[in-house]
Design an enzyme around this catalytic site. Structure first.
Site, short mmCIF file in Angstrom:
data_model
loop_
_atom_site.label_atom_id
_atom_site.label_comp_id
_atom_site.label_asym_id
_atom_site.label_seq_id
_atom_site.Cartn_x
_atom_site.Cartn_y
_atom_site.Cartn_z
N CYS A 1 -76.26 49.14 4.57
CA CYS A 1 -76.01 48.19 5.90
C CYS A 1 -76.11 49.20 6.65
O CYS A 1 -74.74 49.39 6.91
CB CYS A 1 -75.94 47.45 5.00
SG CYS A 1 -75.28 45.45 6.21
N CYS A 15 -73.45 46.93 8.60
CA CYS A 15 -72.23 47.05 7.93
C CYS A 15 -71.16 48.43 8.48
O CYS A 15 -70.40 48.28 8.87
CB CYS A 15 -71.93 46.33 6.60
SG CYS A 15 -72.98 45.13 6.31
N ASP A 16 -72.30 49.67 7.52
CA ASP A 16 -71.41 50.41 7.81
C ASP A 16 -71.37 51.79 9.29
O ASP A 16 -70.82 52.27 8.92
CB ASP A 16 -71.29 51.36 6.55
CG ASP A 16 -71.34 50.60 5.33
OD1 ASP A 16 -69.96 49.68 5.60
OD2 ASP A 16 -72.17 50.57 4.32
C1 LIG Z 1 -72.72 48.21 1.01
C2 LIG Z 1 -73.23 46.62 1.04
C3 LIG Z 1 -72.01 46.50 1.78
C4 LIG Z 1 -72.31 45.68 3.51
N1 LIG Z 1 -70.97 45.65 4.08
C5 LIG Z 1 -71.35 44.04 4.86
C6 LIG Z 1 -70.05 44.17 6.39
O1 LIG Z 1 -69.83 44.69 5.83
N2 LIG Z 1 -70.37 43.29 6.37
C7 LIG Z 1 -71.03 41.74 6.39
O2 LIG Z 1 -71.06 40.89 6.10
N3 LIG Z 1 -71.83 41.71 5.29
C8 LIG Z 1 -71.80 43.32 4.32
N4 LIG Z 1 -72.88 43.35 3.81
C9 LIG Z 1 -73.57 42.29 2.99
C10 LIG Z 1 -73.08 41.24 2.64
O3 LIG Z 1 -72.44 42.09 1.17
C11 LIG Z 1 -74.41 40.43 2.21
O4 LIG Z 1 -75.11 39.92 3.20
C12 LIG Z 1 -73.19 38.85 1.06
O5 LIG Z 1 -72.24 39.48 -0.23
C13 LIG Z 1 -74.54 38.07 0.17
O6 LIG Z 1 -73.94 37.08 -0.22
P1 LIG Z 1 -74.70 36.38 -1.44
O7 LIG Z 1 -73.59 35.29 -1.94
O8 LIG Z 1 -75.33 35.61 -0.66
O9 LIG Z 1 -75.36 37.06 -2.15
P2 LIG Z 1 -73.85 38.35 -3.00
O10 LIG Z 1 -73.42 38.51 -2.74
O11 LIG Z 1 -75.88 39.31 -3.44
O12 LIG Z 1 -73.73 37.45 -4.65
C14 LIG Z 1 -74.68 37.46 -5.34
C15 LIG Z 1 -73.82 36.62 -6.25
O13 LIG Z 1 -74.80 36.42 -7.60
C16 LIG Z 1 -74.56 36.72 -8.82
N5 LIG Z 1 -76.78 36.93 -9.21
C17 LIG Z 1 -77.16 37.49 -8.92
N6 LIG Z 1 -78.23 37.15 -10.26
C18 LIG Z 1 -77.78 36.20 -11.23
C19 LIG Z 1 -78.08 35.53 -12.60
N7 LIG Z 1 -79.91 35.92 -12.54
N8 LIG Z 1 -77.20 35.03 -12.73
C20 LIG Z 1 -76.15 34.78 -12.54
N9 LIG Z 1 -75.55 35.68 -11.87
C21 LIG Z 1 -76.41 36.46 -10.76
C22 LIG Z 1 -74.49 38.36 -8.77
O14 LIG Z 1 -73.90 39.09 -9.92
C23 LIG Z 1 -73.44 37.88 -8.00
O15 LIG Z 1 -72.61 37.64 -7.58
C24 LIG Z 1 -72.99 44.35 2.90
C25 LIG Z 1 -73.83 44.93 1.95
C26 LIG Z 1 -73.77 46.51 1.70
C27 LIG Z 1 -75.13 46.06 -0.15
#
Ligand SMILES: Cc1cc2nc3c(=O)[nH]c(=O)nc-3n(C[C@H](O)[C@H](O)[C@H](O)COP(=O)(O)OP(=O)(O)OC[C@H]3O[C@@H](n4cnc5c(N)ncnc54)[C@H](O)[C@@H]3O)c2cc1C
Length: 309
Positions: free
Chosen positions: A130, A133-134
């Site tokens: 990302c 982010c980083d």
């Molecule tokens: C390395 C990295 C650094 C980042 N840094 C930042 C930052 O500094 N600032 C920022 O704003 N954003 C950052 N992001 C982006 C941010 O983390 C994501 O946009 C955010 O987490 C998305 O949230 P979400 O809830 O949509 O999905 P996710 O965070 O992907 O959560 C999905 C959830 O669904 C669950 N899941 C998946 N499949 C299944 C299934 N089949 N059954 C049950 N559960 C399931 C997973 O276990 C997880 O708990 C970063 C991302 C990464 C990879």
């Protein structure tokens, strides 16, 4: 019987739970873990109201807040969601199944990786997926970006604002990005293109110190001293659990409207696994809140915001 089942407990799912529980909806979160990708960043610096802290700390606060309003959790991987008699049946890989009147999908995405030996262990220690982010952590450092699509070229532009040198490593000669973006990157004095090449090794002590790049045509290898390796080679959204239920786009994302409704009444979606752009924690959290309010409107027959116009 739940009023709503939320699939996934990342920023979107946990925020949705805070909102559904505060509306007194009986809420179950089913997830593989708590925190999702939010756990993967060493320092979240751009979440308003939360001073820089680790992603794990911030996600734990989300969890505590959701639990304090009565959210229930069940851990497992959801395999399929079926609509039966206007209710939704959620089948979990461990054999459990649950029934709800509404579903909020927030199962996020997983970044594509190179599959190199120490890659996973070096996440947060120089390997990142990302740039937004980083990127600021690499002020005056040397970074390499891997990829040849729009996200890789955008990352090159973005990182060149901080880093003193940016290598863009791409396995082909041609990029698959907008011409205007390609042109900008090509004339950027900080960016050096390394084409027909892939990283085959990451060199590190505690943190990344370099990478070995192999030319895919000549098999010639060379070492690049770098501080950061950004993988911009796409991400995987696994929408198999709803492939027979809701409309999905060419990227496997669930198609949503402005208030997080999917193609099926009663099924809502939020965060990184939806067709909405800009994948960030604050956006996922905001979408989670919207999906929860839309589920509440659906259950109570209240007007939704779009009906007011
Ligand atoms: C390395 C990295 C650094 C980042 N840094 C930042 C930052 O500094 N600032 C920022 O704003 N954003 C950052 N992001 C982006 C941010 O983390 C994501 O946009 C955010 O987490 C998305 O949230 P979400 O809830 O949509 O999905 P996710 O965070 O992907 O959560 C999905 C959830 O669904 C669950 N899941 C998946 N499949 C299944 C299934 N089949 N059954 C049950 N559960 C399931 C997973 O276990 C997880 O708990 C970063 C991302 C990464 C990879």
């Amino acid at each position: 019987m739940y009023d709503t089942i939320i699939i996934g407990a990342g920023p979107a799912g946990l925020s949705a739970a805070i909102y559904t529980c505060r509306k007194k909806l009986k809420t179950l979160l089913i997830s593989v873990d708590v925190g999702g990708q939010g756990n993967l960043t060493a320092h979240i610096e751009n979440y308003p109201g939360a001073l820089p802290q680790s992603g794990v700390e911030l996600m734990d606060k989300f969890r505590q807040q959701a639990e304090s309003f009565g959210a229930e959790f069940s851990f497992g991987k959801v395999k399929e969601i079926k609509k039966e008699n206007n209710l939704f049946n959620v089948l979990v890989a461990n054999g459990e199944n649950y029934v709800a009147k509404t579903i909020i999908l927030t199962y996020g995405k997983v970044a594509r990786t190179l599959g190199l030996d120490n890659e996973e262990a070096l996440f947060g220690r120089g390997v990142s997926t990302c740039a937004t982010c980083d990127g600021p952590l690499y002020k005056d450092k040397i970074v390499a970006i891997v990829g040849g699509g729009n996200s890789a070229l955008d990352a090159a532009e973005e990182l060149s604002a901080y880093a003193k040198k940016v290598y863009l490593v791409h396995r082909r000669k041609e990029f698959r990005a907008d011409e205007i973006t390609i042109d900008k990157v090509k004339v950027n004095p900080k960016v050096e293109l390394i084409l027909d090449s892939i990283p085959v090794k990451i060199i590190a002590d505690k943190f990344v110190t370099g990478t070995i790049i192999e030319n895919v045509l000549t098999k010639e290898k060379k070492e690049l001293p770098i501080d950061g390796l950004f993988l911009e080679i796409g991400y995987i959204v696994d929408s198999s659990m709803v492939k027979n239920l809701v409309k999905i786009n060419e990227y496997n994302e669930v198609v949503t409207d402005a208030i997080c409704r999917t193609s099926v009444p009663g099924v809502f979606a939020a965060g990184d696994m939806t067709s909405m752009p800009y994948k960030q924690a604050i956006i996922a959290a905001g979408e989670g809140a919207k999906a929860a309010l839309s589920a509440y409107s659906y259950l109570t027959g209240n007007k939704t915001s779009t009906d007011w116009h």
